[in-house]
Scaffold this active site. Structure first.
Site, PDB file in Angstrom:
ATOM      1  N   LYS A   1      -6.606   6.137  11.053  1.00  0.00           N
ATOM      2  CA  LYS A   1      -7.994   5.864  11.457  1.00  0.00           C
ATOM      3  C   LYS A   1      -7.991   5.548  12.949  1.00  0.00           C
ATOM      4  O   LYS A   1      -7.989   4.387  13.357  1.00  0.00           O
ATOM      5  CB  LYS A   1      -8.467   4.610  10.707  1.00  0.00           C
ATOM      6  CG  LYS A   1      -9.627   4.813   9.781  1.00  0.00           C
ATOM      7  CD  LYS A   1     -10.110   3.451   9.324  1.00  0.00           C
ATOM      8  CE  LYS A   1     -10.353   3.419   7.853  1.00  0.00           C
ATOM      9  NZ  LYS A   1     -10.860   2.117   7.399  1.00  0.00           N
TER      10      LYS A   1
ATOM     11  N   GLU B   1       4.045   4.253   5.729  1.00  0.00           N
ATOM     12  CA  GLU B   1       2.886   3.354   5.669  1.00  0.00           C
ATOM     13  C   GLU B   1       1.711   4.101   5.064  1.00  0.00           C
ATOM     14  O   GLU B   1       1.607   5.324   5.202  1.00  0.00           O
ATOM     15  CB  GLU B   1       2.574   2.884   7.111  1.00  0.00           C
ATOM     16  CG  GLU B   1       1.369   2.017   7.271  1.00  0.00           C
ATOM     17  CD  GLU B   1       1.451   0.694   6.538  1.00  0.00           C
ATOM     18  OE1 GLU B   1       1.507   0.724   5.295  1.00  0.00           O
ATOM     19  OE2 GLU B   1       1.410  -0.362   7.194  1.00  0.00           O
ATOM     20  N   ASP B   2       0.808   3.373   4.388  1.00  0.00           N
ATOM     21  CA  ASP B   2      -0.350   4.068   3.814  1.00  0.00           C
ATOM     22  C   ASP B   2      -1.404   4.389   4.865  1.00  0.00           C
ATOM     23  O   ASP B   2      -1.985   5.466   4.848  1.00  0.00           O
ATOM     24  CB  ASP B   2      -0.956   3.275   2.639  1.00  0.00           C
ATOM     25  CG  ASP B   2      -1.352   1.856   3.012  1.00  0.00           C
ATOM     26  OD1 ASP B   2      -0.994   1.387   4.116  1.00  0.00           O
ATOM     27  OD2 ASP B   2      -2.017   1.193   2.193  1.00  0.00           O
TER      28      ASP B   2
ATOM     29  N   GLY C   1       0.770  -1.247   0.000  1.00  0.00           N
ATOM     30  CA  GLY C   1       0.000   0.000   0.000  1.00  0.00           C
ATOM     31  C   GLY C   1       0.792   1.283   0.000  1.00  0.00           C
ATOM     32  O   GLY C   1       0.336   2.304  -0.506  1.00  0.00           O
TER      33      GLY C   1
ATOM     34  N   PHE D   1     -14.309   3.065   4.736  1.00  0.00           N
ATOM     35  CA  PHE D   1     -13.437   2.207   3.926  1.00  0.00           C
ATOM     36  C   PHE D   1     -12.919   3.033   2.757  1.00  0.00           C
ATOM     37  O   PHE D   1     -13.683   3.491   1.910  1.00  0.00           O
ATOM     38  CB  PHE D   1     -14.179   0.976   3.422  1.00  0.00           C
ATOM     39  CG  PHE D   1     -13.239  -0.090   2.932  1.00  0.00           C
ATOM     40  CD1 PHE D   1     -12.830  -1.109   3.771  1.00  0.00           C
ATOM     41  CD2 PHE D   1     -12.699  -0.018   1.647  1.00  0.00           C
ATOM     42  CE1 PHE D   1     -11.920  -2.067   3.334  1.00  0.00           C
ATOM     43  CE2 PHE D   1     -11.801  -0.969   1.201  1.00  0.00           C
ATOM     44  CZ  PHE D   1     -11.402  -1.990   2.047  1.00  0.00           C
ATOM     45  N   VAL D   2     -11.600   3.253   2.726  1.00  0.00           N
ATOM     46  CA  VAL D   2     -11.032   4.129   1.700  1.00  0.00           C
ATOM     47  C   VAL D   2     -10.102   3.358   0.768  1.00  0.00           C
ATOM     48  O   VAL D   2      -9.437   2.399   1.169  1.00  0.00           O
ATOM     49  CB  VAL D   2     -10.278   5.332   2.320  1.00  0.00           C
ATOM     50  CG1 VAL D   2     -11.247   6.311   2.947  1.00  0.00           C
ATOM     51  CG2 VAL D   2      -9.230   4.874   3.314  1.00  0.00           C
TER      52      VAL D   2
ATOM     53  N   ARG E   1      -5.936   0.622  -6.373  1.00  0.00           N
ATOM     54  CA  ARG E   1      -4.686   1.245  -5.895  1.00  0.00           C
ATOM     55  C   ARG E   1      -4.247   2.380  -6.816  1.00  0.00           C
ATOM     56  O   ARG E   1      -3.562   3.302  -6.412  1.00  0.00           O
ATOM     57  CB  ARG E   1      -3.559   0.214  -5.828  1.00  0.00           C
ATOM     58  CG  ARG E   1      -3.723  -0.856  -4.755  1.00  0.00           C
ATOM     59  CD  ARG E   1      -2.398  -1.574  -4.554  1.00  0.00           C
ATOM     60  NE  ARG E   1      -2.544  -2.855  -3.880  1.00  0.00           N
ATOM     61  CZ  ARG E   1      -2.549  -3.024  -2.554  1.00  0.00           C
ATOM     62  NH1 ARG E   1      -2.435  -1.992  -1.751  1.00  0.00           N
ATOM     63  NH2 ARG E   1      -2.662  -4.227  -2.031  1.00  0.00           N
TER      64      ARG E   1
ATOM     65  N   ASP F   1      -6.134  -0.343  -1.376  1.00  0.00           N
ATOM     66  CA  ASP F   1      -6.912  -1.241  -2.222  1.00  0.00           C
ATOM     67  C   ASP F   1      -8.164  -1.772  -1.541  1.00  0.00           C
ATOM     68  O   ASP F   1      -8.303  -1.719  -0.311  1.00  0.00           O
ATOM     69  CB  ASP F   1      -6.059  -2.458  -2.617  1.00  0.00           C
ATOM     70  CG  ASP F   1      -5.902  -3.456  -1.473  1.00  0.00           C
ATOM     71  OD1 ASP F   1      -5.532  -3.042  -0.357  1.00  0.00           O
ATOM     72  OD2 ASP F   1      -6.171  -4.661  -1.680  1.00  0.00           O
TER      73      ASP F   1
ATOM     74  N   ASP G   1      -4.543   1.468  11.079  1.00  0.00           N
ATOM     75  CA  ASP G   1      -5.925   1.081  11.356  1.00  0.00           C
ATOM     76  C   ASP G   1      -5.972   0.581  12.807  1.00  0.00           C
ATOM     77  O   ASP G   1      -6.069   1.376  13.739  1.00  0.00           O
ATOM     78  CB  ASP G   1      -6.296   0.007  10.328  1.00  0.00           C
ATOM     79  CG  ASP G   1      -7.766  -0.320  10.288  1.00  0.00           C
ATOM     80  OD1 ASP G   1      -8.519   0.159  11.147  1.00  0.00           O
ATOM     81  OD2 ASP G   1      -8.187  -1.078   9.399  1.00  0.00           O
TER      82      ASP G   1
HETATM   83  C1  PRP Z   1      -2.981  -2.624   5.396  1.00  0.00           C
HETATM   84  C2  PRP Z   1      -2.215  -1.320   5.452  1.00  0.00           C
HETATM   85  C3  PRP Z   1      -1.361  -1.485   6.667  1.00  0.00           C
HETATM   86  C4  PRP Z   1      -2.210  -2.329   7.579  1.00  0.00           C
HETATM   87  C5  PRP Z   1      -2.830  -1.442   8.607  1.00  0.00           C
HETATM   88  O1  PRP Z   1      -2.172  -3.559   4.772  1.00  0.00           O
HETATM   89  O2  PRP Z   1      -1.431  -1.142   4.296  1.00  0.00           O
HETATM   90  O3  PRP Z   1      -0.162  -2.159   6.390  1.00  0.00           O
HETATM   91  O4  PRP Z   1      -3.209  -2.949   6.765  1.00  0.00           O
HETATM   92  O5  PRP Z   1      -3.666  -2.188   9.422  1.00  0.00           O
HETATM   93  P1  PRP Z   1      -3.490  -2.341  10.989  1.00  0.00           P
HETATM   94  O6  PRP Z   1      -3.150  -0.980  11.581  1.00  0.00           O
HETATM   95  O7  PRP Z   1      -4.855  -2.813  11.391  1.00  0.00           O
HETATM   96  O8  PRP Z   1      -2.448  -3.365  11.257  1.00  0.00           O
HETATM   97  P2  PRP Z   1      -2.707  -4.842   4.006  1.00  0.00           P
HETATM   98  O9  PRP Z   1      -2.454  -6.036   4.849  1.00  0.00           O
HETATM   99  O10 PRP Z   1      -4.123  -4.607   3.544  1.00  0.00           O
HETATM  100  O11 PRP Z   1      -1.703  -4.922   2.772  1.00  0.00           O
HETATM  101  P3  PRP Z   1      -1.417  -3.922   1.572  1.00  0.00           P
HETATM  102  O12 PRP Z   1      -0.502  -2.831   2.098  1.00  0.00           O
HETATM  103  O13 PRP Z   1      -0.749  -4.793   0.567  1.00  0.00           O
HETATM  104  O14 PRP Z   1      -2.730  -3.346   1.081  1.00  0.00           O
END
Ligand code: PRP
Length: 176
Positions: free
Chosen positions: A130, A98-99, A43, A151-152, A164, A158, A102
């Site tokens: 978030k 990081e993107d 991400g 949900f963004v 993406r 993605d 959460d």
């Molecule tokens: C997403 C996002 C962070 C993580 C955040 O990754 O990119 O890495 O979840 O979530 P958290 O704070 O609840 O741990 P994902 O596993 O969807 O992979 P991606 O980066 O390939 O989209």
């Protein structure tokens, strides 16, 4: 069934302005130093590409890829490195990019793992935050935008590996 239509939350112009501000702040904070910018795949790659091009300090880049253990969308909080860094962190000024933060599980675990590699410093820059969704306490050092629990997608984020490529950040609440 109608296909979900994303609605824009942050336009590409607003994103550009905020990313430039973040890059300026980071450049001031690391003046005279060299950064190692660590992106979390997948991400973060769009945000990281824009962020580093706004920096006024020299930087190297590296990437880590993680998999979280868990069932479906419920994370157990365990994080496994599936693609490790190729750069030694020892003695370096490290900025994790990081993107989105959460639950906070991914970054709190990753920071713990990377601290053991003895960087000179270790900070986190997250594009989106978030806070309502936190399951463990975690505060990023730099945040692009704080957002509500929507949900963004887009700008690297993605839904099932789609969206993406969108240049704007969009809300896709229909998937929840
Ligand atoms: C997403 C996002 C962070 C993580 C955040 O990754 O990119 O890495 O979840 O979530 P958290 O704070 O609840 O741990 P994902 O596993 O969807 O992979 P991606 O980066 O390939 O989209």
């Amino acid at each position: 069934m109608a296909e979900a239509q994303p609605n824009i939350l942050f336009t590409r112009e607003a994103i550009r302005r905020r990313v430039d501000e973040l890059a300026g702040q980071i450049s001031r904070d690391y003046a005279g130093k060299e950064l190692l910018v660590v992106g979390i795949l997948n991400g973060a790659f769009v945000f990281m590409a824009d962020l580093i091009r706004g920096l006024n300090v020299p930087c190297r880049v590296d990437f880590v890829r993680l998999a979280s253990y868990g069932c479906g969308s419920v994370s157990s909080g365990e994080v496994r490195i599936t693609k490790d860094l190729e750069t030694s962190l020892a003695g370096r000024e490290v900025l994790i990019v990081e993107d989105i933060v959460d639950t906070g599980l991914t970054l709190s675990r990753l920071v713990g793992v990377l601290r053991e590699r003895r960087p000179a410093s270790l900070k986190v820059c997250a594009f989106l935050d978030k806070q309502e969704r936190r399951r463990v306490p975690f505060t990023a050092d730099y945040v692009g935008f704080s957002i509500p629990d929507r949900f963004v997608v887009g700008y690297g984020l993605d839904y099932d590996e789609q969206y993406r490529f969108l240049p704007d950040v969009c809300v896709l609440d229909q998937v929840r």
